[in-house]
Write an enzyme that holds these catalytic residues in place. Structure first.
Site, PDB file in Angstrom:
ATOM      1  CB  SER A 555      -1.651  54.372  73.166  1.00  0.00           C
ATOM      2  OG  SER A 555      -0.327  54.864  73.236  1.00  0.00           O
ATOM      3  CE1 TYR A 568      -3.089  59.460  71.409  1.00  0.00           C
ATOM      4  CE2 TYR A 568      -1.284  58.689  72.802  1.00  0.00           C
ATOM      5  CZ  TYR A 568      -2.098  58.525  71.690  1.00  0.00           C
ATOM      6  OH  TYR A 568      -1.920  57.444  70.868  1.00  0.00           O
TER       7      TYR A 568
END
Length: 678
Positions: A555, A568
């Site tokens: 990400s 996350y």
């Protein structure tokens, strides 16, 4: 509009081709003679409709028929230059075609054209080939069928064989068909129903005779220690052996595998006669063109250890390659095509089963089906007599026939990922599903792995049949579940080449609201899950010795994080560093490890749909339906990122263009300057 003659032919062909006891996939051919209007004169013209080259009877459609003028076909008899030049007649068929856009005529066209019957079937039934390959097949033919079926000695398919069968029919008015030595059967009739009935009668009569008169143990007794392992143990052993076997079978070119452990295979491999019969090889041309002239048979019992079997398989593979090279050298001449590879297409492991190989899954599966046919043939021949296939010299004349070489050259160029086996986690939806879809479209065999088995299987079904994709359950945070999913992959397709660590989830919370459970869940799925999947897949890839690809869907947050997502972002940073570490460690095995850093993938994303989107929208003070455009507006390109954009990056990273690239992170975020890699 399809005329009735063609409709009857297609219906008969589909019925015959649907039964593996009648003929194998893409084997045999059928025909019908009739009249249609000449498109130029409008006058009736006699035509032959016959299954075209490479078609399959079970799925035959009108587009798969070659349509030729009978007057021109029959006229070829007057210009036939003789058996030494009969290959030239195939090119002459092109001058007999009626209309355009029809299938290419096959080598068997002459048989159908020259036999004086309105309908002709040429088939490869196991029972018929058992008679055809028996040492005293000619005697058995007379004994079993009387005057109704005539023996034809082995002759390579071609124009002369068509002349031979035409003459036999003319000389034997009571005959309804013939046994073609070493090959199969041909039957005929005045109507489509009569031809089909005659074909069925020959097959049923041969089958009944073998069952009534054959020895009860045609393969001899059972070899001690070679019996089938219990199912769970058998499949575990197959999974342990499969990657190495696939690597051996892919020495000359990458192959996809198929595993078969049916009773017929296991019983044959346990028998006393298996080694000798396997060495004799197959006989019917349709068989050995897909299985090679003979298989590679492991000569150790099922009680041997995995390490012992792996070592012996490697030794046997070296011997097999030398033997196949000797076979080629013994029979090739200056006009022969180059050797097409010396690796086995069928590998037999007593107690475990059969591993078959091909350029794609369908070809691998069909090769296995053909060898099961060959086992049935050997059983029938040995039950009545002695199995006596055609000679290696005749096999070579078929295998390296210029006409077969031309057929291979007409095949379409393979896609970029053909022959590659991909394992994609979290692939039932969102980014993972887009990746799986793209890889399948580029020719890969795909395993859709997801926590939800039902959704995984549904997503796989959308990609095509099981020759294209399968769905498996995969809790990536559970080591045993991951290993089971990798085992299912190697049993389905022979091995594994490409892993995409995509499974993920996110809980958008600020630090003080993030619980230990939140932290552990996200790290278990993404950090630990990627580690477990990479570890299990790398073990199989290393055993294969074929290199491979591991791709992490990380990400933008692994480099630059927004607020309220510590768990996350931390686990994405973990994934990103796994890429660097594994790229270094696995490079010596030819395994490339790369990462992709998406951002703002809202539409179609499973994570955003699960509540993450609502949380992020609230964090940024926008409506959830506007979140995608919000992310786009803050990028350099001002363009929204969707799952297909991530799939495109996976395609490029794992394709041939970046074969020298490893340890790379590709941003797929429309340009987030703060996340530029430095």
């Amino acid at each position: 509009m399809t005329n009735q003659t063609v409709a009857d032919l297609l219906a008969r062909s589909n019925r015959l081709g649907a039964d593996p006891k009648v003929t194998n996939y893409a084997g045999g051919n059928t025909s019908a003679k009739g009249t249609d209007a000449d498109p130029v004169t409008g006058e009736p013209v006699e035509l032959l409709w016959v299954k075209g080259s490479g078609g399959d009877l079970g799925t035959l459609t009108e587009q798969g028929l070659a349509v030729l003028r009978l007057d021109r076909l029959r006229a070829l008899v007057d210009v036939y230059p003789g058996v030494e030049r009969e290959d030239e007649m195939v090119a002459a068929f092109d001058y007999c075609l009626h209309g355009k856009g029809v299938a290419a005529p096959s080598i068997d066209t002459a048989m159908h054209a020259l036999v004086d019957a309105a309908h002709v079937d040429h088939l490869h039934p196991d029972a018929g080939i058992a008679i055809a390959t028996a040492a005293d097949g000619e005697r058995l033919t007379g004994e079993i069928f009387g005057e109704k079926v005539v023996w034809v000695p082995w002759r390579r398919p071609g124009f002369q064989l068509g002349l031979d069968i035409a003459a036999i029919k003319a000389q034997n008015p009571a005959a309804i068909g013939c046994i073609l030595g070493g090959h199969g059967i041909t039957a005929w009739g005045d109507t489509s129903d009569e031809a089909e009935a005659n074909s069925s009668w020959i097959i049923a009569t041969a089958t009944a005779y073998i069952e009534k008169n054959g020895k009860p143990d045609p393969f001899g007794g059972v070899r001690d220690g070679f019996e089938a392992l219990p199912e769970a143990e058998r499949r575990a052993r197959a999974a342990a052996l499969a990657p190495t076997i696939r690597g051996l079978a892919s020495t000359d070119m990458p192959m996809v595998g198929h595993y078969t452990d049916t009773d017929a295979v296991l019983e044959f491999l346990a028998s006393e006669k298996a080694p000798a019969l396997a060495e004799l090889g197959t006989s019917c041309p349709d068989h050995f063109l897909r299985t090679k002239v003979k298989p590679m048979l492991l000569d150790l019992p099922a009680t041997a250890s995995v390490d012992e079997q792996l070592a012996r398989l490697k030794d046997l593979h070296a011997a097999y390659r030398a033997d196949y090279q000797a076979y080629y050298d013994a029979h090739a001449d200056e006009n022969s095509p180059a050797i097409r590879g010396a690796d086995p297409l069928i590998v037999l492991v007593p107690g475990v089963g059969m591993f078959s190989f091909g350029a794609n899954k369908q070809t691998a599966r069909v090769a296995g089906e053909f060898y099961v046919n060959a086992i049935n043939v050997m059983r029938g021949a040995e039950a009545l007599s002695t199995y006596a296939p055609i000679s290696d010299a005749e096999k070579f004349r078929i295998e390296y026939w210029a006409l077969e070489e031309a057929k291979l050259r007409r095949m379409p160029k393979p896609k970029s990922h053909q022959g590659r086996i991909a394992f994609v986690t979290g692939a039932a939806s969102g980014i993972g599903k887009a990746i799986a879809t793209r890889l399948a479209a580029e020719g890969a065999c795909v395993v859709v792995a997801d926590l939800d088995l039902e959704k995984a299987q549904a997503a796989a079904a959308e990609l095509g049949g099981t020759d294209v994709a399968i769905g498996v359950a995969a809790n990536v945070a559970d080591e045993a579940a991951v290993q089971a999913a990798i085992d299912a992959t190697v049993l389905a397709f022979g091995g594994i080449d490409l892993v995409v660590n995509n499974a993920g989830l996110s809980l958008s919370k600020p630090l003080l609201e993030t619980t230990e459970k939140d932290w552990d869940l996200q790290h278990d799925v993404m950090a630990k899950g990627s580690f477990l999947v990479s570890k299990a897949a790398a073990a199989a890839m290393i055993a294969q010795g074929m290199g491979g690809d591991v791709v992490y869907i990380s990400s933008k947050n692994s480099v630059f994080a927004g607020p309220n997502n510590i768990a996350y972002s931390a686990t994405k940073a973990d994934q990103a560093h796994q890429v660097r570490l594994l790229a270094v460690e696995l490079g010596e095995y030819g395994i490339r490890v790369n990462g992709i850093n998406p951002d703002g993938v809202v539409r179609g994303s499973g994570i955003f749909a699960s509540g993450w989107g609502a949380n992020r929208a609230a964090t940024y003070g926008v409506k959830e339906e506007d979140l995608g455009q919000f992310y786009a507006n803050r990028t350099i390109l001002k363009r929204e990122v969707v799952p297909d954009n991530v799939a495109d990056a996976v395609f490029v990273l794992t394709g041939p263009e970046l074969s020298r690239t490893t340890g790379l992170h590709i941003p797929v975020d429309s340009g987030v300057a703060a996340a530029f890699l430095r």
